[in-house]
Write an enzyme that holds these catalytic residues in place. Structure first.
Site, short mmCIF file in Angstrom:
data_model
loop_
_atom_site.label_atom_id
_atom_site.label_comp_id
_atom_site.label_asym_id
_atom_site.label_seq_id
_atom_site.Cartn_x
_atom_site.Cartn_y
_atom_site.Cartn_z
CB CYS A 25 -0.90 0.02 1.23
SG CYS A 25 -1.99 -1.36 1.31
CB ALA A 62 -4.31 -3.49 -1.17
CD GLN A 104 -2.79 -7.42 -2.23
OE1 GLN A 104 -2.77 -6.28 -1.73
NE2 GLN A 104 -2.09 -8.43 -1.72
CE1 TYR A 186 -4.71 -5.79 4.83
CE2 TYR A 186 -6.32 -4.28 5.75
CZ TYR A 186 -5.02 -4.60 5.47
OH TYR A 186 -4.01 -3.72 5.83
NE ARG A 234 0.99 -10.99 0.13
CZ ARG A 234 1.90 -10.03 0.38
NH1 ARG A 234 1.52 -8.86 0.89
NH2 ARG A 234 3.17 -10.25 0.07
N GLY A 328 9.35 -6.49 -0.62
CA GLY A 328 8.48 -5.35 -0.32
C GLY A 328 9.34 -4.13 -0.07
NE ARG A 329 9.01 -3.86 5.54
CZ ARG A 329 8.98 -4.35 6.77
NH1 ARG A 329 9.01 -3.52 7.82
NH2 ARG A 329 8.96 -5.66 6.98
C1 LIG Z 1 0.79 -8.24 9.06
C2 LIG Z 1 1.61 -7.54 8.02
C3 LIG Z 1 1.01 -6.21 7.74
C4 LIG Z 1 1.81 -5.41 6.74
N1 LIG Z 1 0.91 -4.51 6.09
C5 LIG Z 1 0.07 -5.00 5.17
C6 LIG Z 1 -0.80 -4.20 4.51
C7 LIG Z 1 -1.68 -4.82 3.51
N2 LIG Z 1 -2.49 -4.00 2.86
O1 LIG Z 1 -1.65 -6.04 3.31
C8 LIG Z 1 -0.85 -2.74 4.78
C9 LIG Z 1 -0.18 -2.31 6.04
C10 LIG Z 1 0.99 -3.11 6.42
#
Ligand SMILES: CCCCN1C=C(C(N)=O)CCC1
Length: 359
Positions: A25, A62, A104, A186, A234, A328-329
């Site tokens: 995100c 997302a 996604q 979610y 996912r 990711g990061r």
């Molecule tokens: C439990 C891992 C959470 C990492 N994040 C996932 C997000 C996501 N949209 O899947 C957004 C915020 C951070």
């Protein structure tokens, strides 16, 4: 030779390497008005950089199937044609660079209507462009979060339809891979977990009932998504809540069903369902869950979670723990990670021609 830079074919799509970008995100769209959820220059530059950097498959952040399915008011959406038009610019550029464009599609459930993470991520009200969240049950995510409205059977069917419409729009927008967001607490994950799903109807209680919504969404998306294009899912392999939540055993059971219903690869993450749990975070801490699904089923998997080094990524594939790695990061820190890793591992990356296809 490097496993990381071997192409990978899913149905008719060949991804040029195993270095893939995880959905992340960015909370960078407009929050309200005619351009709510519409991709702009920021999103184009963000994804274009990672394509130019050699990433094989980019799974876009997302992207909400409806306004109330957003995590924050600033999320991307794919519930209207204006949003589709803007996204075509991104998919066109990615394809011209030889990167497979993925998206996604998501519904945030009870975790909807929250602020951007760098603003604290707290729930926002109507004064800050927020709204009333929905969920399988009227159980809030945490203290200080609103009690969500329990979805009726008809409303569940409506959301399933929104996922299918999102997949049709994703095709029109030029994506070649769709990933259904079933992780991180979610909406879909909220149905899976007995911690958040207290329903007593056909969508709650038993494993069959708690996985019903996930499989109905997969069926609805598969019905409209072309047979020759891949579908990913996912999942959070565990809630880290021991037996009170969704478990790794249940993940293995569901993985087999997802494959039967036309899912081509499982993106294996963890957590997000409940706050305050203890997660043993560390390099590759989620890889064991991907490895277990790969060992016990025939469904291909991607591993994600603190994968930052080329040697670390190569080892995950060489050990047969996963079929691809998702960054990711690390890709936020270094958009050119793939090209750098190819150099480090002495592996060829895409040819100039592959970077300069006609749009
Ligand atoms: C439990 C891992 C959470 C990492 N994040 C996932 C997000 C996501 N949209 O899947 C957004 C915020 C951070």
């Amino acid at each position: 030779f490097a496993a990381l830079f071997e192409p990978y074919t899913l149905r008719s799509v060949t991804v040029p390497n195993r270095v893939w970008m995880a959905a992340m995100c960015q909370y960078s769209a407009e929050a309200f008005g005619p351009n709510a959820g519409v991709a702009g220059d920021w999103h184009f530059a963000h994804y274009a950089a990672r394509a130019t950097g050699g990433t094989g498959l980019i799974i876009q952040e997302a992207t909400a199937v409806s306004p109330e399915g957003r995590i924050s008011p600033y999320d991307l959406g794919i519930w209207n044609d204006t949003q589709v038009e803007a996204l075509r610019r991104i998919t066109g550029f990615l394809k011209a660079r030889g990167t497979v464009p993925g998206i996604q599609i998501a519904h945030a459930g009870r975790k909807a209507s929250t602020d951007r993470t760098w603003k604290g991520g707290a729930p926002v009200g109507p004064d800050a462009h927020g709204w009333q969240p929905v969920a399988p049950s009227a159980v809030p995510f945490a203290e200080g979060h609103p009690v969500p409205d329990e979805l009726t059977i008809d409303e569940i069917a409506e959301v399933t339809g929104q996922f299918a419409a999102a997949a049709e729009r994703a095709l029109a927008a030029g994506y070649e891979v769709v990933e259904i967001h079933g992780a991180h607490g979610y909406l879909i994950g909220e149905f899976l977990s007995p911690h958040s799903n207290r329903r007593t109807d056909a969508y709650g209680g038993s494993f069959e009932n708690r996985t019903r919504f996930a499989l109905e969404v997969v069926d609805a998306v598969r019905a409209v998504w072309p047979e020759e294009l891949p579908l990913l899912f996912r999942i959070s392999a565990t809630d880290w809540l021991e037996e009170e939540g969704w478990t790794a055993d249940e993940t293995v059971r569901l993985a087999r069903l997802l494959q039967e219903h036309g899912v081509d690869l499982l993106d294996v993450s963890t957590g997000g369902l409940a706050p305050g749990v203890t997660i043993p975070v560390g390099p590759g801490y989620q890889v064991p869950f991907a490895a277990r699904v790969k060992a016990e089923t025939t469904l291909p998997v991607a591993a994600v979670g603190l994968i930052t080094e080329p040697g670390q990524a190569e080892k995950i594939l060489a050990n047969g723990e996963a079929d691809a790695v998702l960054l990711g990061r690390e890709l936020l820190r270094d958009p050119f990670w793939a090209r750098r890793a190819a150099e480090e591992l002495g592996a060829p990356i895409r040819t100039p021609e592959q970077y300069h296809r006609s749009w």
